[in-house]
Design an enzyme around this catalytic site. Structure first.
Site, PDB file in Angstrom:
ATOM      1  N   SER A   1       4.660   1.255  -6.982  1.00 38.18           N
ATOM      2  CA  SER A   1       5.442   2.491  -7.077  1.00 38.18           C
ATOM      3  C   SER A   1       4.478   3.642  -6.867  1.00 38.18           C
ATOM      4  CB  SER A   1       6.059   2.600  -8.481  1.00 38.18           C
ATOM      5  OG  SER A   1       6.601   3.891  -8.708  1.00 38.18           O
TER       6      SER A   1
ATOM      7  N   TYR B   1       5.448   3.292 -17.954  1.00 39.17           N
ATOM      8  CA  TYR B   1       5.752   2.775 -16.611  1.00 39.17           C
ATOM      9  C   TYR B   1       4.570   3.045 -15.678  1.00 39.17           C
ATOM     10  CZ  TYR B   1       8.405   2.048 -12.241  1.00 39.17           C
ATOM     11  OH  TYR B   1       8.852   1.622 -11.012  1.00 39.17           O
TER      12      TYR B   1
HETATM   13  P1  NAP Z   1      16.644  -2.786 -10.090  1.00 45.97           P
HETATM   14  O1  NAP Z   1      17.823  -2.563  -9.222  1.00 45.97           O
HETATM   15  O2  NAP Z   1      16.734  -2.449 -11.543  1.00 45.97           O
HETATM   16  O3  NAP Z   1      16.155  -4.294  -9.895  1.00 45.97           O
HETATM   17  C1  NAP Z   1      15.188  -4.869 -10.713  1.00 45.97           C
HETATM   18  C2  NAP Z   1      15.182  -6.346 -10.420  1.00 45.97           C
HETATM   19  O4  NAP Z   1      14.156  -6.956 -11.215  1.00 45.97           O
HETATM   20  C3  NAP Z   1      16.480  -7.021 -10.770  1.00 45.97           C
HETATM   21  O5  NAP Z   1      16.815  -7.919  -9.725  1.00 45.97           O
HETATM   22  C4  NAP Z   1      16.181  -7.777 -12.055  1.00 45.97           C
HETATM   23  O6  NAP Z   1      16.968  -8.964 -12.075  1.00 45.97           O
HETATM   24  C5  NAP Z   1      14.717  -8.103 -11.839  1.00 45.97           C
HETATM   25  N1  NAP Z   1      14.001  -8.369 -13.083  1.00 45.97           N
HETATM   26  C6  NAP Z   1      13.782  -7.543 -14.119  1.00 45.97           C
HETATM   27  N2  NAP Z   1      13.102  -8.182 -15.094  1.00 45.97           N
HETATM   28  C7  NAP Z   1      12.890  -9.450 -14.642  1.00 45.97           C
HETATM   29  C8  NAP Z   1      12.245 -10.588 -15.176  1.00 45.97           C
HETATM   30  N3  NAP Z   1      11.672 -10.568 -16.388  1.00 45.97           N
HETATM   31  N4  NAP Z   1      12.202 -11.728 -14.426  1.00 45.97           N
HETATM   32  C9  NAP Z   1      12.773 -11.763 -13.206  1.00 45.97           C
HETATM   33  N5  NAP Z   1      13.402 -10.721 -12.645  1.00 45.97           N
HETATM   34  C10 NAP Z   1      13.452  -9.581 -13.361  1.00 45.97           C
HETATM   35  O7  NAP Z   1      15.386  -1.940  -9.563  1.00 45.97           O
HETATM   36  P2  NAP Z   1      14.899  -1.560  -8.095  1.00 45.97           P
HETATM   37  O8  NAP Z   1      15.062  -0.094  -7.976  1.00 45.97           O
HETATM   38  O9  NAP Z   1      15.463  -2.455  -7.068  1.00 45.97           O
HETATM   39  O10 NAP Z   1      13.334  -1.834  -8.275  1.00 45.97           O
HETATM   40  C11 NAP Z   1      12.692  -2.980  -7.759  1.00 45.97           C
HETATM   41  C12 NAP Z   1      11.187  -2.802  -7.912  1.00 45.97           C
HETATM   42  O11 NAP Z   1      10.766  -1.603  -7.282  1.00 45.97           O
HETATM   43  C13 NAP Z   1      10.722  -2.695  -9.363  1.00 45.97           C
HETATM   44  O12 NAP Z   1       9.456  -3.320  -9.497  1.00 45.97           O
HETATM   45  C14 NAP Z   1      10.588  -1.193  -9.563  1.00 45.97           C
HETATM   46  O13 NAP Z   1       9.685  -0.880 -10.596  1.00 45.97           O
HETATM   47  C15 NAP Z   1      10.086  -0.771  -8.197  1.00 45.97           C
HETATM   48  N6  NAP Z   1      10.336   0.613  -7.843  1.00 45.97           N
HETATM   49  C16 NAP Z   1      11.567   1.179  -7.964  1.00 45.97           C
HETATM   50  C17 NAP Z   1      11.745   2.518  -7.628  1.00 45.97           C
HETATM   51  C18 NAP Z   1      13.074   3.230  -7.773  1.00 45.97           C
HETATM   52  O14 NAP Z   1      13.091   4.481  -7.776  1.00 45.97           O
HETATM   53  N7  NAP Z   1      14.193   2.555  -7.864  1.00 45.97           N
HETATM   54  C19 NAP Z   1      10.663   3.264  -7.153  1.00 45.97           C
HETATM   55  C20 NAP Z   1       9.431   2.639  -7.021  1.00 45.97           C
HETATM   56  C21 NAP Z   1       9.278   1.328  -7.360  1.00 45.97           C
HETATM   57  P3  NAP Z   1      17.546  -9.705 -13.360  1.00 45.97           P
HETATM   58  O15 NAP Z   1      17.935  -8.627 -14.338  1.00 45.97           O
HETATM   59  O16 NAP Z   1      18.701 -10.475 -12.811  1.00 45.97           O
HETATM   60  O17 NAP Z   1      16.424 -10.576 -13.825  1.00 45.97           O
END
Ligand code: NAP
Length: 252
Positions: free
Chosen positions: A137, A150
């Protein structure tokens, strides 16, 4: 026809992970979708040409090792691991933050990456052309008020990518880091604010076009399909309306 190359995507039940699974399937990979919510990954896997759903909590070391055994016994090789599972909990200042939130964020964003990478590295190396992707991120590259736990965890994910790249130099495995800024996904902000829709919506309020999950999946798809000798060390991708973690243009 030769076997498809296999890509494993963690956190494929939602947002960036789901979009990345779709994108890698479109690039011709056999995709293994993992996340804790089985029904969501099963539904998506059924839509893709050559995909498997495997329910998995990346923080559960024994389960991750069992998953690696499963891959060894069912697939000729594994070429790509996308460490995407992760997320944020809360925006409390350092002075008041709950250590259990910090621990949970460290578990998934740092130790989850470590667990998966350690378990799959032998297969990725044996493939002769492996790629590890770390979805960090912009929080892994700079801080912001209320971001403490975070930011600390994503700095940890960034450090894994940097260190692993040094340690694997000479091995046939690339280590790529994709660092997105603001991405409007269904669940990221909702999870951070523990289901509070109103607070979650405010994150994106007035921002003309935050990134979408597909925008980030596009960068992953591009980076992993470069020729094997090309290592995209780090790709920082933000929406045009976001110049830094703390400088966001909002209309209205
Ligand atoms: P999201 O929609 O909340 O998705 C998070 C995913 O992680 C879900 O599929 C969840 O699935 C899975 N997850 C969470 N805890 C887990 C665990 N213990 N074991 C296995 N799976 C787990 O978030 P997103 O926005 O797509 O983000 C994806 C990644 O990008 C994350 O690493 C986040 O920090 C990063 N990111 C996001 C943003 C943003 O603004 N959205 C920006 C920069 C980076 P289950 O709940 O089904 O396990």
């Amino acid at each position: 026809m030769p076997d498809r190359r296999t890509a494993v995507v963690t956190g494929a039940s939602s947002g960036i992970g789901a979009a990345t699974a779709r994108r890698l399937a479109a690039e011709g990979f056999a995709v293994v979708l993992t996340a804790r919510r089985a029904e969501r990954i099963e539904k998506l896997a059924a839509e893709l040409p050559d995909a498997e759903a495997y329910p998995l909590d990346v923080t559960d070391r024994a389960a991750v090792n069992a998953f690696a055994d499963h891959l060894r016994s069912t697939r000729p090789s594994v070429e790509v691991l996308v460490n995407n599972a992760g997320g944020a909990l809360g925006t409390d200042p350092v002075a008041h933050a709950d250590p259990s939130d910090w621990r949970a964020m460290y578990e998934v964003n740092v130790l989850g990456v470590l667990n998966m990478t350690q378990a799959l590295l032998p297969a990725l190396t044996a493939s002769g052309d492996g790629t590890v992707v770390v979805l960090s991120s912009t929080a892994g590259h700079g801080t912001y008020e209320g971001g403490g736990g975070y930011v600390a965890a994503k700095h940890g994910a960034h450090v894994i990518a940097e260190t692993l790249r040094l340690e694997l130099c000479g091995e046939p495995v690339r280590v790529l880091e994709i660092a997105p800024g603001m991405v409007q996904t269904e669940e990221f902000a909702l999870t951070r604010f523990r289901g509070d829709q109103e607070r979650a919506a405010k994150v994106y309020q007035g921002v003309a076009q935050p990134l979408t999950a597909e925008d980030v999946a596009d960068t992953v798809g591009w980076a992993v399909t470069r020729p094997s000798h090309v290592n995209i060390d780090l790709l920082v991708v933000r929406p045009r309306a976001q110049a830094s973690n703390t400088k966001v243009h909002r209309e209205g």
